[in-house]
Structure formats: C-alpha cells, structure tokens
Design a protein around this motif. Structure first.
Motif, short mmCIF file in Angstrom:
data_model
loop_
_atom_site.label_atom_id
_atom_site.label_comp_id
_atom_site.label_asym_id
_atom_site.label_seq_id
_atom_site.Cartn_x
_atom_site.Cartn_y
_atom_site.Cartn_z
N VAL A 295 1.99 10.58 9.53
CA VAL A 295 2.51 9.64 8.55
C VAL A 295 3.21 10.45 7.46
O VAL A 295 2.72 11.50 7.04
CB VAL A 295 1.39 8.76 7.95
CG1 VAL A 295 0.29 9.60 7.32
CG2 VAL A 295 1.96 7.76 6.95
N HIS A 296 4.38 9.99 7.05
CA HIS A 296 5.12 10.70 6.02
C HIS A 296 4.37 10.57 4.69
O HIS A 296 3.84 9.51 4.35
CB HIS A 296 6.52 10.09 5.88
CG HIS A 296 7.51 11.00 5.22
ND1 HIS A 296 7.41 11.36 3.89
CD2 HIS A 296 8.62 11.63 5.70
CE1 HIS A 296 8.42 12.15 3.57
NE2 HIS A 296 9.16 12.34 4.66
N ASP B 81 5.16 7.61 2.66
CA ASP B 81 4.53 6.34 3.01
C ASP B 81 3.08 6.28 2.53
O ASP B 81 2.59 5.22 2.14
CB ASP B 81 4.59 6.11 4.52
CG ASP B 81 5.98 5.66 4.98
OD1 ASP B 81 6.67 5.00 4.18
OD2 ASP B 81 6.36 5.97 6.12
N GLN C 283 3.34 5.35 -0.89
CA GLN C 283 3.64 3.92 -1.01
C GLN C 283 2.37 3.08 -1.01
O GLN C 283 2.27 2.09 -1.75
CB GLN C 283 4.55 3.47 0.14
CG GLN C 283 4.96 2.00 0.01
CD GLN C 283 5.51 1.40 1.30
OE1 GLN C 283 5.39 0.20 1.54
NE2 GLN C 283 6.11 2.22 2.14
N ALA D 111 -3.51 4.44 5.39
CA ALA D 111 -2.17 4.90 5.02
C ALA D 111 -1.62 5.68 6.20
O ALA D 111 -1.69 6.90 6.26
CB ALA D 111 -2.23 5.76 3.77
N GLY E 195 1.37 5.24 9.82
CA GLY E 195 2.58 4.58 10.25
C GLY E 195 2.28 3.45 11.22
O GLY E 195 1.13 3.05 11.42
N ASN E 196 3.34 2.94 11.83
CA ASN E 196 3.19 1.83 12.75
C ASN E 196 2.69 2.24 14.13
O ASN E 196 2.30 1.39 14.92
CB ASN E 196 4.55 1.12 12.93
CG ASN E 196 4.89 0.19 11.79
OD1 ASN E 196 4.11 -0.69 11.45
ND2 ASN E 196 6.05 0.38 11.18
N TYR F 174 2.50 -3.40 2.25
CA TYR F 174 2.84 -2.08 2.78
C TYR F 174 3.82 -2.21 3.94
O TYR F 174 3.62 -3.00 4.85
CB TYR F 174 1.56 -1.37 3.25
CG TYR F 174 1.80 -0.02 3.92
CD1 TYR F 174 2.66 0.91 3.37
CD2 TYR F 174 1.16 0.29 5.13
CE1 TYR F 174 2.87 2.14 3.98
CE2 TYR F 174 1.36 1.52 5.74
CZ TYR F 174 2.22 2.44 5.17
OH TYR F 174 2.43 3.65 5.78
N PRO G 27 5.85 0.78 6.12
CA PRO G 27 6.25 2.18 6.29
C PRO G 27 7.77 2.32 6.40
O PRO G 27 8.43 1.56 7.11
CB PRO G 27 5.57 2.58 7.61
CG PRO G 27 4.44 1.61 7.76
CD PRO G 27 4.90 0.34 7.15
N ARG G 28 8.32 3.31 5.71
CA ARG G 28 9.77 3.55 5.71
C ARG G 28 10.17 4.53 6.81
O ARG G 28 11.34 4.62 7.15
CB ARG G 28 10.22 4.10 4.35
CG ARG G 28 10.06 3.12 3.20
CD ARG G 28 10.54 3.72 1.88
NE ARG G 28 11.94 4.16 1.99
CZ ARG G 28 12.33 5.43 1.88
NH1 ARG G 28 11.44 6.39 1.68
NH2 ARG G 28 13.61 5.75 1.97
N HIS G 29 9.21 5.27 7.34
CA HIS G 29 9.51 6.35 8.28
C HIS G 29 8.79 6.10 9.60
O HIS G 29 7.60 5.81 9.62
CB HIS G 29 9.06 7.70 7.72
CG HIS G 29 9.52 7.97 6.32
ND1 HIS G 29 10.63 8.70 6.03
CD2 HIS G 29 9.00 7.58 5.12
CE1 HIS G 29 10.79 8.79 4.73
NE2 HIS G 29 9.82 8.11 4.16
N THR H 211 9.53 11.25 10.94
CA THR H 211 8.71 12.08 10.07
C THR H 211 8.59 13.50 10.61
O THR H 211 8.77 14.49 9.88
CB THR H 211 7.32 11.45 9.91
OG1 THR H 211 7.46 10.17 9.29
CG2 THR H 211 6.40 12.32 9.08
#
Length: 318
Positions: A200-201, A204, A207, A226, A228-229, A293, A295-297, A302
């Motif tokens: 996970v970045h 994120d 975030q 926290a 990612g997807n 929330y 995730p942008r990345h 990442t």
C-alpha cells in the motif's frame, strides 16, 4: 486545530503532515531529528518541529511532554507496546484532546482464518510485535467503550513508496531481487509462489489517518485497514516486474526448506517467513463506508513508483 504527529518524519507522516497543513491544521512534528521527510513539499516550512526520543526519556516523561503540548489531535505513529499505549492515554486524558489515532498493523491479525479479513475478526498474532499492536487496539477500544476516550486505530499493510526498500517478490526487503529482474537474471521463490503480499502506498495510508480525522464521529472507537484494493501472489508480482523491465521471466520455485538453503542469509529468511506466514487479503469496505477511504494508487503502480526511484537513484549499481 492543533495536531501533534509523533514520528511525522517517517513513511506515513511524510504524506500525512502536508495534508494536515493544507487543511488548516497547526501541526507539531515529533521526531528524533535524525531523518528528513520523504516528501519535499515547501509546506513543511509551516510545521513546528520538536525533537524528542521516547527511548531517551525517563519512564512516562515522553508522554507527559506530549500532553504538555495540549493538542486537539494526537497521531501516534511510533507506539509499539501496550505499556506505552497505557502511559500515553493516561497522560492525555486531562488535556484538550478530541482525537487520538494509533498506528497498528495488519500484522496484528496474524494468520488468516477467513478471507477477506475484517478489522474486528478474532486475531491470532504470530510474534510479539503483532501481539503488542493487538493488545493496544483491544485496550483502546475498551477505554473508548468504558470512558469515552476518543480513539481510532489504523492498521497499515506493507507500506511502500519512493525512497525506501519495499518488500520484493521474495517477500523480504532485499532490493537486489529487483536488480536481478532488471538484468533478466533468474530469481527463486519459495513454495508455489502463491503466498500473498499487500503493498500500500504511504500516501494512501496517510489518507486513512486524514479521513479518520475529518470523519471523526464515524471513526471514533473503530479500527480501519490501511491497505489497497488488492493483494498479489509472489509469482504474479515477479511476473509483473519482469514485464515492467521488458525482460523474459526466469522464475524458479523451491520448497521452503530448499529455498532457505538457497537463500542462505538468515535475516532474509526470517523476513520472508514473517511476510508469507501472514498471507491474506484485507477488506477496506469499512473504511470506504465510514470515512470515505478511496485508495489513489494500485498495488502495481505503488511498486513501480518505488522501484523506479531505485533505478533513478542507482540502487542497483551500488
């Protein structure tokens, strides 16, 4: 809003503190003064820096100094024990505190019992690090229920981003693996390569903390993953990196004991074991629903950003 970030010069704080400043917070960064943030944003000029080291202070003195700052919000990114959690919450209880955010880890879960893993399912930590994080989470939620202590727990995955050694397809932080892939050389993975990683970045992760602050009422008394997807298998990760470097994949699989003999370095073996033993997939539906929330990345974005930094800065030529 006065916000204290403990350990704000590290991976998460480097992305969280600029978000807070731009949102109008008065930010105090607590650090040992030994490292610079990973992000070079001019907004850091507006951050008040305080040099403090928990390990160098008498018992309880560090927490009393944090309490003395009389912040509205305290983000604790470097608390690793239940004892320190208890000491910190006791120190903060008679201040202006409106929100305490504790950084835990998906390692508090230990081994998966069902997938996707949810924040509040039973936890079976594998080591003392995970146990201390899990005990702190349990303590904080109980304190919230019984005494309305305003807490939120955030559980990051394998934090990644430009500037530090991320977890490789061999499930440890030996960045030389990426160098081998870049040169088209063979790498060796343990077992069938089906264990999973959950990069996970750091942006994120930041975030999640930021959204928990801005959605305080929904976040109080809750834990949030926290991550990612998606997660990725060791094999899929290795294949993706060979493609990214434009190389034909050369991947060998060995049973665990043979892989350990092949690897030879105990530190790398231990690192790989601790990651693959916790293979899983971690739900973020609660974070989406309660604190917005998103995730942008992606996972591969990442990883590629992180490895691209290594290439640009000559990590594989050292």
């Amino acid at each position: 809003m006065k916000t204290v970030v403990i350990g704000g010069s590290g991976h998460i704080g480097s992305y969280l503190i600029p978000k807070l400043i731009y949102a109008g917070h008065q930010v105090v960064n607590i650090s040992r003064g030994k490292s610079k943030p990973y992000t070079a944003d001019p907004i850091w000029r507006e951050v008040q820096s305080v040099v403090l080291d928990r390990e160098q202070e008498d018992k309880g003195a560090f927490e009393q100094k944090i309490a003395g700052l009389n912040a509205d919000i305290v983000v604790d990114l470097i608390n690793f024990s239940l004892e320190d959690t208890k000491t910190m919450t006791q120190a903060l209880q008679h201040t202006n505190l409106s929100h305490y955010l504790f950084c835990s880890s998906i390692w508090a879960h230990g081994q998966a019992t069902r997938l996707p893993m949810l924040e509040d399912q039973p936890k079976f930590p594998l080591d003392e690090y995970g146990r201390q994080k899990a005990h702190s989470e349990e303590y904080l939620h109980r304190l919230h229920r019984l005494e309305s202590f305003p807490e939120t727990v955030v559980m990051p995955g394998q934090i990644s981003g430009p500037g530090w050694a991320i977890i490789t397809p061999t499930a440890n932080a030996d960045h030389r693996t990426f160098g081998k892939i870049r040169r088209g050389e063979e790498i060796v993975l343990p077992n069938f390569g089906m264990e999973t990683l959950h990069h996970v970045h750091a942006d994120d992760v930041a975030q999640v903390f930021f959204n928990a602050i801005t959605h305080r009422q929904s976040a109080l008394g809750e834990s949030f993953h926290a991550v990612g997807n998606e997660s990725i298998t060791l094999l899929g990760y290795a294949q993706a990196m060979y493609r990214w470097f434009g190389q034909e994949e050369r991947i060998k699989l060995l049973p665990w004991t043979e892989w350990c003999r092949h690897t030879g370095e105990q530190e790398l073996i231990d690192g790989s074991y601790h990651h693959i033993a916790r293979s899983g997939h971690f739900s973020i539906e609660k974070g989406k629903r309660l604190i917005g929330y998103a995730p942008r990345h992606t996972l591969l974005e990442t990883v590629q950003e992180s490895v691209g930094y290594m290439v640009q800065n000559g990590w594989f030529e050292k």
